[in-house]
Design a protein around this motif. Structure first.
Motif, PDB file in Angstrom:
ATOM      1  N   UNK A  57       0.826  -1.204   0.000  1.00  0.00           N
ATOM      2  CA  UNK A  57       0.000   0.000   0.000  1.00  0.00           C
ATOM      3  C   UNK A  57       0.865   1.262   0.000  1.00  0.00           C
ATOM      4  N   UNK A  58       1.858   1.308   0.874  1.00  0.00           N
ATOM      5  CA  UNK A  58       2.741   2.482   0.932  1.00  0.00           C
ATOM      6  C   UNK A  58       3.453   2.709  -0.400  1.00  0.00           C
ATOM      7  N   UNK A  59       3.896   1.628  -1.020  1.00  0.00           N
ATOM      8  CA  UNK A  59       4.577   1.737  -2.299  1.00  0.00           C
ATOM      9  C   UNK A  59       3.673   2.296  -3.378  1.00  0.00           C
ATOM     10  N   UNK A  60       2.414   1.849  -3.405  1.00  0.00           N
ATOM     11  CA  UNK A  60       1.463   2.337  -4.409  1.00  0.00           C
ATOM     12  C   UNK A  60       1.158   3.819  -4.201  1.00  0.00           C
ATOM     13  N   UNK A  61       0.956   4.220  -2.952  1.00  0.00           N
ATOM     14  CA  UNK A  61       0.670   5.623  -2.664  1.00  0.00           C
ATOM     15  C   UNK A  61       1.844   6.511  -3.049  1.00  0.00           C
ATOM     16  N   UNK A 147      -3.694   3.710 -10.050  1.00  0.00           N
ATOM     17  CA  UNK A 147      -4.996   4.095  -9.498  1.00  0.00           C
ATOM     18  C   UNK A 147      -4.865   5.385  -8.700  1.00  0.00           C
ATOM     19  N   UNK A 148      -3.844   5.475  -7.877  1.00  0.00           N
ATOM     20  CA  UNK A 148      -3.625   6.686  -7.079  1.00  0.00           C
ATOM     21  C   UNK A 148      -3.458   7.895  -7.989  1.00  0.00           C
ATOM     22  N   UNK A 149      -2.673   7.726  -9.036  1.00  0.00           N
ATOM     23  CA  UNK A 149      -2.460   8.814 -10.000  1.00  0.00           C
ATOM     24  C   UNK A 149      -3.773   9.224 -10.656  1.00  0.00           C
ATOM     25  N   UNK A 150      -4.620   8.242 -11.009  1.00  0.00           N
ATOM     26  CA  UNK A 150      -5.886   8.553 -11.673  1.00  0.00           C
ATOM     27  C   UNK A 150      -6.840   9.300 -10.735  1.00  0.00           C
ATOM     28  N   UNK A 151      -6.857   8.923  -9.470  1.00  0.00           N
ATOM     29  CA  UNK A 151      -7.713   9.619  -8.508  1.00  0.00           C
ATOM     30  C   UNK A 151      -7.266  11.074  -8.366  1.00  0.00           C
ATOM     31  N   UNK A 177     -11.560   2.603  -1.830  1.00  0.00           N
ATOM     32  CA  UNK A 177     -10.546   3.590  -1.458  1.00  0.00           C
ATOM     33  C   UNK A 177      -9.430   3.587  -2.497  1.00  0.00           C
ATOM     34  N   UNK A 178      -8.586   4.624  -2.503  1.00  0.00           N
ATOM     35  CA  UNK A 178      -8.577   5.813  -1.645  1.00  0.00           C
ATOM     36  C   UNK A 178      -9.549   6.885  -2.131  1.00  0.00           C
ATOM     37  N   UNK A 217     -10.219  -2.229 -13.645  1.00  0.00           N
ATOM     38  CA  UNK A 217      -9.787  -3.459 -12.982  1.00  0.00           C
ATOM     39  C   UNK A 217     -10.413  -3.586 -11.592  1.00  0.00           C
ATOM     40  N   UNK A 218     -10.752  -4.808 -11.232  1.00  0.00           N
ATOM     41  CA  UNK A 218     -11.369  -5.084  -9.937  1.00  0.00           C
ATOM     42  C   UNK A 218     -10.269  -5.276  -8.892  1.00  0.00           C
ATOM     43  N   UNK A 219      -9.657  -4.167  -8.478  1.00  0.00           N
ATOM     44  CA  UNK A 219      -8.501  -4.251  -7.576  1.00  0.00           C
ATOM     45  C   UNK A 219      -8.695  -3.411  -6.313  1.00  0.00           C
TER      46      UNK A 219
END
Length: 240
Positions: A57-61, A147-151, A177-178, A217-219
């Protein structure tokens, strides 16, 4: 509520606040203070891809935020994680990704208190005024930087201080989330209570300002029970 597709321009065009900052200033609150009662152990510390769920999670954020704006533009990362139980085990992982860490001494009071602590910390300590805060959870191991970038990008494209971006995942458009809240909601976020967390605003006064961002994607799955984790383990090799 309005739907927008990921990676596309939205037809929704709210009146923009009188701000001319490119990029917008976005902070992150990571919630890792849950008691994991249904799981029976700290789910953030479960093994995942050779590390832990929390590492994923930290890496993705971190990756998604870096894709949006280079950290060199700030004197420090506007990231904070709110822990509870197992603070000593979680802190070294979290700080290795550039997050500050604060402890919720009363995690039994629910997620709302952790959100309030994290938002208050960023509002009081961020070296820059923030236009929005991304609230994330620490038990979503399939989350990606994309996903984080898209949000964050959807928020920027539809910017208003009242805008709230909520991702919806997969063919069933399951909300998850997020979630990114504009600065109008910083004060209400510091006063929510109970386990409903940000849903208090999303389903309440913020309802008319929510933009649903569809992620193909269902992630968006998180971990609540041992069965949840076993199902997710079958998908551990995704996106490697």
């Amino acid at each position: 509520m309005t739907y927008v597709k990921a990676k596309s321009n939205s037809a929704f065009s709210p009146v923009r606040d009188p701000i001319d900052r490119h990029p917008l200033h976005i902070g992150i609150v990571l919630l890792v203070g849950g008691q994991s009662k249904r799981m029976g152990c700290n789910k953030q510390l479960l093994p995942w891809r050779g590390k832990t769920v929390l590492d994923a999670v930290c890496g993705a954020l971190h990756c998604g935020w870096e894709d949006y704006v280079k950290p060199a533009e700030f004197c420090k990362l506007p990231f904070v994680a709110v822990t509870g139980n197992d603070h000593e085990k979680l802190e070294p992982i979290i700080t290795s990704y550039g997050f500050d860490v604060v402890r919720n001494e009363h995690p039994e009071h629910g997620q709302g208190l952790s959100i309030a602590i994290g938002v208050r910390y960023l509002v009081e300590n961020s070296p820059i005024p923030l236009d929005g805060i991304l609230c994330s959870v620490g038990d979503q191991p399939l989350l990606t930087g994309n996903v984080v970038h898209q949000v964050i990008s959807a928020f920027s494209e539809n910017f208003h201080s009242k805008t709230i971006i909520v991702p919806h995942y997969g063919a069933n458009c399951q909300s998850g989330n997020p979630v990114l809240f504009g600065s109008h909601w910083f004060d209400p976020l510091q006063h929510i209570q109970g386990d409903q967390g940000g849903k208090t605003i999303i389903r309440g006064n913020g309802k008319d300002h929510v933009i649903k961002l569809w992620i193909r994607d269902d992630i968006g799955c998180d971990i609540d029970t041992p069965d949840d984790f076993e199902r997710l383990k079958q998908r551990e090799s995704e996106a490697l």
